[in-house]
Design a protein around this motif. Structure first.
Motif, short mmCIF file in Angstrom:
data_model
loop_
_atom_site.label_atom_id
_atom_site.label_comp_id
_atom_site.label_asym_id
_atom_site.label_seq_id
_atom_site.Cartn_x
_atom_site.Cartn_y
_atom_site.Cartn_z
N VAL A 55 0.84 -1.20 0.00
CA VAL A 55 0.00 0.00 0.00
C VAL A 55 0.87 1.25 0.00
CG1 VAL A 55 -1.71 1.31 1.30
CG2 VAL A 55 -1.94 -1.18 1.09
N ASP A 56 1.90 1.27 0.82
CA ASP A 56 2.78 2.44 0.88
C ASP A 56 3.46 2.69 -0.47
OD1 ASP A 56 2.10 2.86 3.49
OD2 ASP A 56 3.98 2.09 4.34
N ALA A 57 3.86 1.63 -1.14
CA ALA A 57 4.50 1.79 -2.45
C ALA A 57 3.51 2.34 -3.47
CB ALA A 57 5.05 0.44 -2.93
N GLY A 58 2.26 1.89 -3.39
CA GLY A 58 1.24 2.44 -4.28
C GLY A 58 1.01 3.92 -4.02
N VAL A 59 0.97 4.30 -2.75
CA VAL A 59 0.77 5.71 -2.39
C VAL A 59 1.96 6.54 -2.85
CG1 VAL A 59 0.58 7.31 -0.46
CG2 VAL A 59 -0.76 5.20 -0.46
N ALA A 60 3.17 6.03 -2.67
CA ALA A 60 4.36 6.76 -3.11
C ALA A 60 4.35 6.99 -4.62
CB ALA A 60 5.62 6.00 -2.70
N ALA A 61 3.93 5.96 -5.38
CA ALA A 61 3.84 6.11 -6.83
C ALA A 61 2.77 7.12 -7.21
CB ALA A 61 3.56 4.75 -7.47
N LEU A 62 1.67 7.09 -6.47
CA LEU A 62 0.58 8.05 -6.70
C LEU A 62 1.08 9.47 -6.51
CD1 LEU A 62 -2.61 8.19 -7.09
CD2 LEU A 62 -2.71 8.28 -4.61
N ARG A 63 1.83 9.71 -5.44
CA ARG A 63 2.33 11.06 -5.17
C ARG A 63 3.40 11.48 -6.17
NH1 ARG A 63 0.33 12.94 -0.54
NH2 ARG A 63 -0.40 11.47 1.07
N THR A 64 4.16 10.52 -6.65
CA THR A 64 5.24 10.85 -7.58
C THR A 64 4.75 11.07 -9.00
OG1 THR A 64 6.82 9.56 -6.27
CG2 THR A 64 7.43 10.04 -8.55
#
Length: 379
Positions: A55-64
């Motif tokens: 989930v954190d990796a998905g959120v990081a990609a979303l923000r990037t």
């Protein structure tokens, strides 16, 4: 006499009534985020869809990268993240290259249509997933459907062909009953007859093979120059999307020829980031596939059916009404299971479909045993 013409959509009401009478009416069920039932219906085989790292990796990609990829892969929809995912998927499974699609469905359509076409033959296994069936229909090739896992029938079809090019397309693990396809024997026939073997590893990745690399890798076929694989990112990897993995020249051709890659918006960055994180977990925790199979064996024992060689545990009940009622009863008792009815399965084989997960606890399995014992005694 009323001469008023029938509304052009009135046939839909009759079709719905026919499906209802046959026990085949389907409705959408909107799942709550905090649903209390134990989920044995989804395909989250490794239990990673809610894993904090994923989930954190998905959120990081979303923000990037933003919420969407903003275009098709050939316009703006390819990011550095997509390239990393493709390279690492290919390296993990053991192929030269990979190409990410927006779903496993579009990956299958892209590879089958891209490698066939008018003047070619496609031999499709009779138990193949709907995405492969639809790919065959769109291919403009001559299509022959052979009985499930019938290697002799495939050999005969290839031997009798007049077309220069041929594909043999099959699931590695069948989605409805969880059995394994004899890929090694099929590959031997394909190689002898000059055909390409296309294998859908949707239910094999993360479950079969060393470290979950899939059935083709388990049998030493993943890197063969006449084998092409498709995978989904929405099952063992807990995300969404799909990919084609195989020889580099196949991937390069699909960039030019696969309509579901050329004209479809690229996979959302959040899904790509989440899938990449899940792949890293699978790579770093090679015990996970064995945990899935152990859970599947426990569920099969609870349902009094043979232990499967995959995460899929089928409990065949026969008529669709019986299977639907049993699935509803399981839900009432706190257990969510799949209900497969025609056309997903042949007539007379409607079933409960249980799917194992690597993160099932002893308490989860105890609940499943109690509910299944009650429901199957009542069915």
């Amino acid at each position: 006499m009323d001469d008023t013409p029938e509304h052009p959509l009135d046939w839909l009401d009759r079709a719905a009534a026919d499906r209802r009478a046959a026990g085949l009416r389907r409705t959408l069920r909107h799942r709550a985020a905090d649903e209390p039932q134990l989920d044995l219906a989804g395909n989250d085989y490794l239990g990673l869809s809610r894993d904090k790292r994923v989930v954190d990796a998905g959120v990081a990609a979303l923000r990037t990268w933003g919420a969407g990829s903003t275009g098709s892969r050939l316009v703006t929809g390819s990011t550095e993240l997509h390239a990393r995912l493709e390279d690492e998927l290919a390296a993990f499974v053991g192929t030269e290259a990979g190409l990410v699609f927006s779903s496993g469905y579009t990956a299958n359509i892209g590879v089958v249509t891209g490698l066939s076409g008018a003047g070619s033959l496609v031999v499709s296994d009779g138990a193949n997933h709907a995405s492969i069936v639809d790919a065959c229909r769109l291919s403009r090739a001559r299509v022959l459907v052979t009985p499930h896992a019938d290697v002799a029938a495939v050999d005969a079809a290839l031997a009798a062909r007049t077309e220069e090019r041929a594909l043999v397309v099959t699931d590695a693990v069948t989605s409805a009953d969880g059995t394994l396809t004899p890929l090694d024997a099929l590959h031997a026939v394909c190689r002898a007859r000059g055909a390409v073997l296309v294998v859908d590893e949707a239910h094999g990745l993360g479950v079969r093979g060393e470290g979950g690399r899939g059935l083709a890798a388990e049998l030493g076929l993943a890197g063969a120059d006449d084998v092409v694989l498709t995978v989904t990112l929405s099952k063992a990897l807990g995300s969404q999307g799909g990919a084609v993995l195989g020889p580099r020249r196949v991937v390069e051709h699909l960039v030019d020829a696969a309509r579901t890659m050329i004209f479809d918006t690229g996979l959302a960055p959040a899904a790509a980031g989440a899938a990449l994180a899940a792949l890293h977990i699978l790579r770093d925790e090679p015990r996970l596939p064995a945990a899935v199979l152990a859970a599947a064996a426990a569920l099969a024992d609870a349902a009094r059916v043979p232990a499967p060689p995959s995460a899929v545990v089928p409990v065949v009940l026969g008529e669709p009404e019986r299977a639907f009622a049993a699935a509803q009863r399981c839900a009432e008792l706190g257990l969510r299971v799949g209900c497969f009815r025609p056309p997903s399965v042949p007539e007379g084989t409607s079933r409960l479909r249980l799917t194992a997960r690597a993160d099932l606890t002893d308490a989860d399995l105890d609940l499943a045993r109690r509910v299944l014992a009650t429901v199957l005694a009542e069915s």
